[in-house]
Design an enzyme around this catalytic site. Structure first.
Site, mmCIF file in Angstrom:
data_model
loop_
_atom_site.group_PDB
_atom_site.id
_atom_site.type_symbol
_atom_site.label_atom_id
_atom_site.label_comp_id
_atom_site.label_asym_id
_atom_site.label_seq_id
_atom_site.Cartn_x
_atom_site.Cartn_y
_atom_site.Cartn_z
ATOM 1 N N GLU A 63 -0.319 17.221 42.946
ATOM 2 C CA GLU A 63 -1.503 18.104 42.417
ATOM 3 C C GLU A 63 -1.432 18.057 40.751
ATOM 4 O O GLU A 63 -2.411 18.351 40.269
ATOM 5 C CB GLU A 63 -1.386 19.246 43.026
ATOM 6 C CG GLU A 63 -1.868 19.497 44.543
ATOM 7 C CD GLU A 63 -0.789 19.023 45.519
ATOM 8 O OE1 GLU A 63 0.585 18.772 45.344
ATOM 9 O OE2 GLU A 63 -1.023 19.021 46.707
ATOM 10 N N HIS A 132 -1.857 28.126 53.785
ATOM 11 C CA HIS A 132 -3.222 27.658 54.104
ATOM 12 C C HIS A 132 -4.311 28.881 53.864
ATOM 13 O O HIS A 132 -5.334 28.600 54.301
ATOM 14 C CB HIS A 132 -3.378 26.813 55.366
ATOM 15 C CG HIS A 132 -2.536 25.783 55.215
ATOM 16 N ND1 HIS A 132 -1.208 25.538 55.237
ATOM 17 C CD2 HIS A 132 -3.064 24.203 55.319
ATOM 18 C CE1 HIS A 132 -0.840 24.330 55.192
ATOM 19 N NE2 HIS A 132 -1.999 23.598 55.360
#
Lengths: 327, 388
Positions: A63, A132
């Site tokens: 990321e 999540h």
């Protein structure tokens, strides 16, 4: 005259990105699994076939690298749209977002612009495993140099993604993942308003509820329930968490005298904290009750079997409505 | 006293006595030196001496309270000037925060570096114009920016066409300490998978503040990229000709579409990490003396004298250094502090209501107190630890 179509939020974002890519060949899309698969939520589905692998490509699972290279591409004149696959995966990129992307325009005294969009599916309610279901928007709203927005419906999704791509500043684009499949009418010809303006979705006179993203639908449900009890709730979708359209909220509170702010994130040092503080300043003589905040709890996002207890729902909002009306 | 892996072969084109001498396996690098003329050699020396003199003056100015911090590059002049001239004039450079020497090879105004370390701004030069990007203080972050930029060159078709007007490459600078950062590893990976036109230039000055290079790595640093698909080479970082030739060769290759390379320039940080540092607490003076005897300026002076360059040239360089020091000193003392608006301007490219509101408030507040007058910091300015 208008050109209306019905789209889900996911398809509306897809259509918005497609239009931006057609209009400007400097617009690129990349991130984990965005190309052939179309992303884990299929938001970028079909773009590879139309634009090819120089315009949309899978990145390594890194990321910081995704955001860091997006910055370099922006320096070269591209307009990258970087996808972070899930909210809880954004933290490896935190330095590149907060110390680099957000600050480079200021560091360079304006010589560099950072037209980068970071798309982040966020929030809970989908029964997912840990990391999540988070709502990290306050970290980024707290960071000078970033713009932070979140659509709550398909029309806004279609237009706000395009407005974000056109912005010369970095935009954190938070997508309410449990509402991805929520359909709505999209006006393909006419943008509603700018991406930082709040909008009143339901007029009312007794209590104002201000919210954004996935909680907008919940607030509208609460307003519906309240109406059956003779309570008129005004619902405001603030749409933007940096900047926040305080003027719009204040106008409503001057009318209703009561404000509830709700979001999925924990309320401690949150978007609702900021709105409560600002509205206390702007509407001190108009408030009939303290500003009440309704959010998730200040705990790590719980395991899926507990998330119904964690997430604010219409009943929790009604409990807050009762409280503000008791003053 | 040298680094434990000092027996590793590295590209060297100048002996310690300043003799030009290339091992057979480095013939292609030596060939690039044979293309140079005396004017190029004089330019290399002039700039090495210039940046040394500037560096010493900047340290003095910091000691007198004229700068918040100074980051000396003494000992690394060959690595910086040599590599800087190995970069093509239109290539882009992504530095860390000690690359003052590289900066002058691309025409960056040294006063803009003084301005930053004085605390008057965060950088502020125009990277589009200089092609020398802003100093990066968080270690390794700039390597990803360089890689993204190089990916963009690929997408635009600015690589491997053979047209010197078209093809471009990118170089990023970082130190041995930064190699431990994840961003460097991620940059290797993105560079390798995108076959970017790029050189990673690691100045191994053997100390990351107080941590010796062995704290950062178990393998020689030039090998750090191999597992990602970025081949590496070690060069004598105190040999300006070797640094020039190796950088030029791999930048040329990158521009030609041959992909990224890691260059490790083995050098030594003769001075402190910054003016806030005290190296006597963590390293032997014998080690410093060993490296001072390998001073890159002394070695290159020997080379030039061997080539027949006379004393007049060195006198001229010294006089120019004195003049530069005077100019830098005067310009630093004359440098105005920024206006308060600078804090708010350019936070965003388009107006942001919160910033506008706070700027207006501070302007009004200062006005109510008689107006903000920018001041010059005195000797009492706060000292801080600064960058790593």
């Amino acid at each position: 005259m208008s050109n209306m179509v019905e789209l889900s939020i996911a398809k509306a974002i897809n259509a918005g990105i497609r239009k931006a890519m057609q209009e400007n060949d400097k617009v690129l899309v990349f991130g984990e699994d965005v190309a052939r698969l179309g992303g884990v939520f299929r938001v970028t589905e079909g773009l590879l076939d139309e634009f090819g692998e120089k315009r949309i490509f899978n990145s390594p699972i890194a990321e910081s690298g995704i955001v860091g290279t997006a910055i370099g591409l922006a320096m070269r004149g591209f307009r990258p749209i970087a996808e972070i696959q899930f909210d809880g995966f954004i933290y490896p990129a935190f330095d590149q977002i907060v110390s680099q992307l957000a600050k480079l325009t200021n560091r360079s005294e304006g010589f560099l612009q950072m037209p980068v969009v970071i798309r982040v599916p966020y929030g809970g309610g989908i029964g997912a495993v840990e990391h999540h279901s988070e709502s990290p928007e306050a970290y980024f709203a707290h960071t000078a140099g970033l713009r932070v927005i979140s659509p709550s419906n398909a029309n806004d999704a279609y237009w706000m993604i395009q407005q974000a791509i056109k912005s010369p500043d970095p935009v954190m684009f938070f997508e309410p993942k449990r509402r991805y499949w929520q359909k709505g009418q999209v006006d393909l010809d006419q943008a509603p308003i700018d991406m930082h303006s709040a909008v009143t979705l339901r007029a009312g006179s007794d209590v104002t509820i201000a919210t954004y993203g996935p909680m907008v639908v919940t607030a509208l449900q609460a307003a519906e329930i309240a109406a059956q009890e003779g309570i008129n709730i005004e619902v405001i979708d603030i749409r933007s968490m940096s900047p926040i359209d305080f003027g719009h909220i204040a106008e409503s509170v001057k009318k209703t005298g009561r404000l509830i702010v709700t979001h999925e994130a924990g309320t401690f040092v949150s978007i609702s904290s900021e709105i409560a503080a600002r509205i206390a300043e702007l509407c001190f003589y108009y408030l009939e009750a303290p500003v009440i905040r309704v959010g998730g709890f200040d705990v790590p996002y719980p395991a899926a079997k507990l998330e119904e207890l964690y997430l604010p729902d219409a009943d929790r909002l009604m409990e807050a409505v009762d409280r503000v009306l008791a003053y | 006293m040298t680094s434990p892996d000092s027996e590793i072969p590295m590209v060297q084109l100048l002996t310690l006595d300043g003799e030009f001498s290339a091992a057979r396996e480095y013939a292609e690098y030596a060939e690039l030196i044979r293309e140079l003329r005396e004017a190029d050699f004089l330019k290399f020396y002039r700039d090495m001496a210039r940046i040394r003199r500037f560096d010493n003056e900047a340290t003095a100015l910091q000691r007198q309270g004229q700068m918040g911090l100074w980051v000396p590059a003494v000992g690394q002049e060959a690595a910086q000037i040599g590599s800087g001239y190995g970069v093509g004039p239109n290539d882009h450079i992504f530095p860390s925060y000690r690359e003052h020497g590289v900066a002058i090879t691309h025409g960056v105004d040294l006063m803009s570096i003084v301005k930053m370390y004085r605390g008057a701004n965060h950088g502020g030069w125009n990277p589009h114009e200089t092609r020398f990007h802003l100093y990066a203080i968080v270690l390794g972050t700039q390597a990803l920016h360089a890689t993204g930029y190089a990916m963009g060159l690929n997408f635009e078709g600015r690589v491997g066409t053979g047209d010197p007007e078209n093809d471009l490459a990118v170089i990023t600078y970082f130190g041995d300490g930064a190699t431990a950062e994840g961003d460097i590893s991620e940059a290797f990976l993105f560079a390798a998978t995108h076959n970017t036109p790029q050189v990673f230039f690691c100045q191994n000055n053997q100390w990351a503040i107080s941590s010796p290079v062995g704290t950062q790595t178990k393998v020689p640093l030039y090998k750090r990229g191999e597992g990602f698909g970025v081949p590496g080479i070690r060069v004598d970082g105190n040999d300006v000709l070797a640094c020039y030739a190796v950088t030029k060769k791999h930048m040329d290759d990158a521009r030609g579409g041959k992909g990224p390379t890691l260059i490790e320039a083995l050098t030594y940080r003769i001075g402190a990490h910054t003016t806030s540092d005290d190296p006597s607490k963590y390293r032997d003076s014998a080690e410093v003396e060993y490296w001072k005897a390998r001073d890159p300026l002394i070695r290159f002076e020997k080379f030039l004298r061997n080539q027949g360059v006379g004393q007049d040239f060195f006198d001229e360089v010294e006089a120019a250094g004195d003049q530069l020091a005077t100019e830098v000193r005067e310009a630093t003392f004359a440098m105005a502090d920024p206006e308060l608006e600078m804090m708010f301007d350019h936070v965003y490219s388009e107006p942001h209501p919160l910033i506008e509101e706070q700027k207006a408030w501070l302007q009004g507040y200062e006005e109510s107190l008689g107006g903000h007058t920018p001041e010059t910091p005195g000797d009492d300015s706060v000292s801080y630890g600064g960058t790593r």
